[in-house]
Design a protein around this motif. Structure first.
Motif, PDB file in Angstrom:
ATOM      1  N   SER A 149      13.269  15.014  -3.738  1.00 28.10           N
ATOM      2  CA  SER A 149      13.534  16.442  -3.586  1.00 28.10           C
ATOM      3  C   SER A 149      13.838  17.050  -4.959  1.00 28.10           C
ATOM      4  CB  SER A 149      14.704  16.672  -2.627  1.00 28.10           C
ATOM      5  OG  SER A 149      15.880  16.072  -3.148  1.00 28.10           O
ATOM      6  N   SER A 150      13.889  18.372  -4.995  1.00 29.18           N
ATOM      7  CA  SER A 150      14.121  19.102  -6.262  1.00 29.18           C
ATOM      8  C   SER A 150      13.197  18.577  -7.353  1.00 29.18           C
ATOM      9  CB  SER A 150      15.590  18.983  -6.695  1.00 29.18           C
ATOM     10  OG  SER A 150      16.453  19.469  -5.712  1.00 29.18           O
ATOM     11  N   LEU A 151      11.941  18.442  -7.007  1.00 29.08           N
ATOM     12  CA  LEU A 151      10.988  17.835  -7.937  1.00 29.08           C
ATOM     13  C   LEU A 151      10.765  18.705  -9.158  1.00 29.08           C
ATOM     14  CD1 LEU A 151       8.599  16.296  -5.313  1.00 29.08           C
ATOM     15  CD2 LEU A 151       9.683  15.034  -7.182  1.00 29.08           C
ATOM     16  N   ARG A 152      10.572  18.037 -10.287  1.00 27.08           N
ATOM     17  CA  ARG A 152      10.379  18.704 -11.575  1.00 27.08           C
ATOM     18  C   ARG A 152       9.066  18.226 -12.182  1.00 27.08           C
ATOM     19  NH1 ARG A 152      16.271  16.653 -13.164  1.00 27.08           N
ATOM     20  NH2 ARG A 152      15.058  15.053 -14.244  1.00 27.08           N
TER      21      ARG A 152
ATOM     22  N   LEU B 148       0.840  -1.186   0.000  1.00 22.84           N
ATOM     23  CA  LEU B 148       0.000   0.000   0.000  1.00 22.84           C
ATOM     24  C   LEU B 148       0.876   1.237   0.000  1.00 22.84           C
ATOM     25  CD1 LEU B 148      -2.853   1.118   0.087  1.00 22.84           C
ATOM     26  CD2 LEU B 148      -2.697   1.121   2.594  1.00 22.84           C
ATOM     27  N   GLU B 149       0.871   1.937  -1.151  1.00 26.33           N
ATOM     28  CA  GLU B 149       1.617   3.190  -1.246  1.00 26.33           C
ATOM     29  C   GLU B 149       0.783   4.357  -0.713  1.00 26.33           C
ATOM     30  OE1 GLU B 149       2.497   0.820  -5.151  1.00 26.33           O
ATOM     31  OE2 GLU B 149       0.778   1.320  -3.892  1.00 26.33           O
ATOM     32  N   SER B 150       1.476   5.356  -0.216  1.00 23.47           N
ATOM     33  CA  SER B 150       0.801   6.574   0.245  1.00 23.47           C
ATOM     34  C   SER B 150       1.775   7.734   0.135  1.00 23.47           C
ATOM     35  CB  SER B 150       0.312   6.412   1.681  1.00 23.47           C
ATOM     36  OG  SER B 150       1.413   6.182   2.546  1.00 23.47           O
ATOM     37  N   GLY B 151       1.216   8.933   0.263  1.00 22.24           N
ATOM     38  CA  GLY B 151       2.057  10.127   0.275  1.00 22.24           C
ATOM     39  C   GLY B 151       2.001  10.948  -0.991  1.00 22.24           C
ATOM     40  N   GLY B 152       1.395  10.417  -2.046  1.00 21.12           N
ATOM     41  CA  GLY B 152       1.326  11.170  -3.281  1.00 21.12           C
ATOM     42  C   GLY B 152       0.384  12.368  -3.149  1.00 21.12           C
ATOM     43  N   THR B 153       0.768  13.471  -3.770  1.00 17.38           N
ATOM     44  CA  THR B 153      -0.027  14.690  -3.706  1.00 17.38           C
ATOM     45  C   THR B 153       0.470  15.682  -4.751  1.00 17.38           C
ATOM     46  OG1 THR B 153      -0.892  16.382  -2.184  1.00 17.38           O
ATOM     47  CG2 THR B 153       1.455  15.860  -2.026  1.00 17.38           C
ATOM     48  N   LEU B 154      -0.125  16.865  -4.773  1.00 21.68           N
ATOM     49  CA  LEU B 154       0.339  17.953  -5.630  1.00 21.68           C
ATOM     50  C   LEU B 154       1.465  18.700  -4.918  1.00 21.68           C
ATOM     51  CD1 LEU B 154       0.046  19.923  -8.055  1.00 21.68           C
ATOM     52  CD2 LEU B 154      -1.696  21.122  -6.705  1.00 21.68           C
ATOM     53  N   VAL B 155       2.572  18.896  -5.617  1.00 17.77           N
ATOM     54  CA  VAL B 155       3.710  19.610  -5.041  1.00 17.77           C
ATOM     55  C   VAL B 155       4.263  20.580  -6.079  1.00 17.77           C
ATOM     56  CG1 VAL B 155       5.324  17.764  -5.698  1.00 17.77           C
ATOM     57  CG2 VAL B 155       5.905  19.294  -3.813  1.00 17.77           C
ATOM     58  N   HIS B 156       4.793  21.698  -5.602  1.00 19.69           N
ATOM     59  CA  HIS B 156       5.342  22.703  -6.505  1.00 19.69           C
ATOM     60  C   HIS B 156       6.712  22.282  -7.029  1.00 19.69           C
ATOM     61  CE1 HIS B 156       2.070  25.305  -5.679  1.00 19.69           C
ATOM     62  NE2 HIS B 156       2.424  25.593  -4.432  1.00 19.69           N
ATOM     63  N   PRO B 157       7.072  22.760  -8.205  1.00 17.68           N
ATOM     64  CA  PRO B 157       8.429  22.479  -8.713  1.00 17.68           C
ATOM     65  C   PRO B 157       9.478  22.941  -7.720  1.00 17.68           C
ATOM     66  CG  PRO B 157       7.071  23.400 -10.458  1.00 17.68           C
ATOM     67  CD  PRO B 157       6.258  23.490  -9.196  1.00 17.68           C
ATOM     68  N   GLY B 158      10.504  22.102  -7.537  1.00 17.88           N
ATOM     69  CA  GLY B 158      11.534  22.391  -6.553  1.00 17.88           C
ATOM     70  C   GLY B 158      11.223  21.879  -5.167  1.00 17.88           C
ATOM     71  N   GLY B 159      10.014  21.409  -4.964  1.00 18.84           N
ATOM     72  CA  GLY B 159       9.604  20.937  -3.649  1.00 18.84           C
ATOM     73  C   GLY B 159      10.065  19.530  -3.347  1.00 18.84           C
ATOM     74  N   SER B 160       9.688  19.056  -2.154  1.00 19.90           N
ATOM     75  CA  SER B 160      10.075  17.723  -1.684  1.00 19.90           C
ATOM     76  C   SER B 160       8.844  16.957  -1.255  1.00 19.90           C
ATOM     77  CB  SER B 160      11.037  17.848  -0.491  1.00 19.90           C
ATOM     78  OG  SER B 160      12.223  18.502  -0.867  1.00 19.90           O
ATOM     79  N   LEU B 161       8.992  15.639  -1.241  1.00 20.74           N
ATOM     80  CA  LEU B 161       7.877  14.767  -0.881  1.00 20.74           C
ATOM     81  C   LEU B 161       8.437  13.421  -0.472  1.00 20.74           C
ATOM     82  CD1 LEU B 161       4.740  14.908  -0.958  1.00 20.74           C
ATOM     83  CD2 LEU B 161       4.851  13.845  -3.217  1.00 20.74           C
ATOM     84  N   ARG B 162       7.778  12.764   0.493  1.00 22.55           N
ATOM     85  CA  ARG B 162       8.177  11.414   0.862  1.00 22.55           C
ATOM     86  C   ARG B 162       7.018  10.460   0.628  1.00 22.55           C
ATOM     87  NH1 ARG B 162      10.135   8.789   6.628  1.00 22.55           N
ATOM     88  NH2 ARG B 162       7.864   8.853   7.037  1.00 22.55           N
ATOM     89  N   LEU B 163       7.279   9.433  -0.138  1.00 25.97           N
ATOM     90  CA  LEU B 163       6.304   8.373  -0.360  1.00 25.97           C
ATOM     91  C   LEU B 163       6.609   7.207   0.572  1.00 25.97           C
ATOM     92  CD1 LEU B 163       6.181   8.236  -4.271  1.00 25.97           C
ATOM     93  CD2 LEU B 163       4.932   9.744  -2.704  1.00 25.97           C
ATOM     94  N   SER B 164       5.547   6.502   0.955  1.00 23.39           N
ATOM     95  CA  SER B 164       5.688   5.305   1.783  1.00 23.39           C
ATOM     96  C   SER B 164       5.029   4.123   1.095  1.00 23.39           C
ATOM     97  CB  SER B 164       5.032   5.519   3.152  1.00 23.39           C
ATOM     98  OG  SER B 164       5.622   6.594   3.840  1.00 23.39           O
ATOM     99  N   CYS B 165       5.507   2.951   1.428  1.00 22.73           N
ATOM    100  CA  CYS B 165       4.922   1.717   0.902  1.00 22.73           C
ATOM    101  C   CYS B 165       4.921   0.708   2.045  1.00 22.73           C
ATOM    102  CB  CYS B 165       5.728   1.202  -0.278  1.00 22.73           C
ATOM    103  SG  CYS B 165       5.272  -0.466  -0.842  1.00 22.73           S
ATOM    104  N   GLU B 166       3.735   0.421   2.560  1.00 25.04           N
ATOM    105  CA  GLU B 166       3.613  -0.531   3.656  1.00 25.04           C
ATOM    106  C   GLU B 166       3.322  -1.904   3.071  1.00 25.04           C
ATOM    107  OE1 GLU B 166       1.062   0.804   6.734  1.00 25.04           O
ATOM    108  OE2 GLU B 166       1.193  -1.062   7.872  1.00 25.04           O
TER     109      GLU B 166
END
Lengths: 107, 117
Positions: free
Chosen positions: B84-87, B5-23
């Protein structure tokens, strides 16, 4: 990087007929070649691994063959639910790479 | 039956960071390498990263190397992808998969990451 080229891009076949999907590698992958099926809105599903081994629960109408650089996924006696995109993948060397996919349409 | 089960996906601005999880719900998690694969809108599958069973070895696609980091917590049966440094071209559904005998055998349903301003 090993490039996998799949052909044809799209294949349209009638139910009950046979489909043969090709995957060609830019250099040998020995037999470290897998096939995945992906239906719209779903995750990929492993069909074949190590060129010719069916994954658990995969019907016998799916078979894989080949070695080195040329591989084939054969689906005998097509059923409507086989409509999907099929991808090959190599794990012979990093980076792992996928082919661009073959879309199989059932007429 | 293995469930991922993946989670953490969302809308993020360019240059931003995000962490996804997979249980992962399986007692074999500790013994399995794990892989992240992504799929851009209307595109094919792209391998992102693989991590060994104890986290000691990680491999990355050139397109994410230096920007993404894959880790795992075996005590929580959870895999992570720190981005990080998302494009804009990182926009995709991100799938985690359990590697069994070197093959991505079991897959989650994916989580959507959208990078846009």
């Amino acid at each position: 990087e090993i490039v996998l080229t799949q052909s044809p891009g799209t294949l349209s076949v009638s139910p009950g007929e046979r489909a043969a999907l090709s995957c060609r590698a830019s250099q040998t992958v020995i037999n470290f070649l897998s096939w995945y099926q992906q239906k719209p809105g779903q995750a990929p599903r492993l069909l074949i691994y190590d060129a010719s081994n069916r994954a658990t629960g995969i019907p016998a109408r799916f078979s894989g063959s080949g070695s080195g650089t040329d591989f084939t996924l054969t689906i005998s006696s097509l059923e409507p639910e086989d409509s999907a995109v099929y991808y090959c993948q190599q794990r012979s060397s990093w980076p792992i790479t996928f082919g661009q996919g073959t879309r199989l349409e059932i007429k | 039956e293995v469930q991922l089960l993946e989670s953490g996906g969302t809308l993020v601005h360019p240059g931003g960071s995000l962490r996804l999880s997979c249980e992962v719900s399986t007692f074999t998690f500790n013994n399995s390498a794990m892989t992240w694969v992504r799929q851009g809108p209307g595109k094919g599958l792209e391998w992102v990263s693989t991590i060994g069973s104890n986290g000691g070895k990680t491999y990355y696609a050139d397109s994410v190397k230096g920007r993404f980091t894959t880790t795992r917590d075996n005590s929580k049966n959870t895999l992570y992808l720190q981005m990080s440094s998302l494009r804009a071209d990182d926009t995709a559904i991100y799938y985690c998969a359990q590697r069994v005998l070197g093959v991505e055998r079991d897959w989650g349903q994916g989580t959507l990451v959208t990078v846009a301003s």
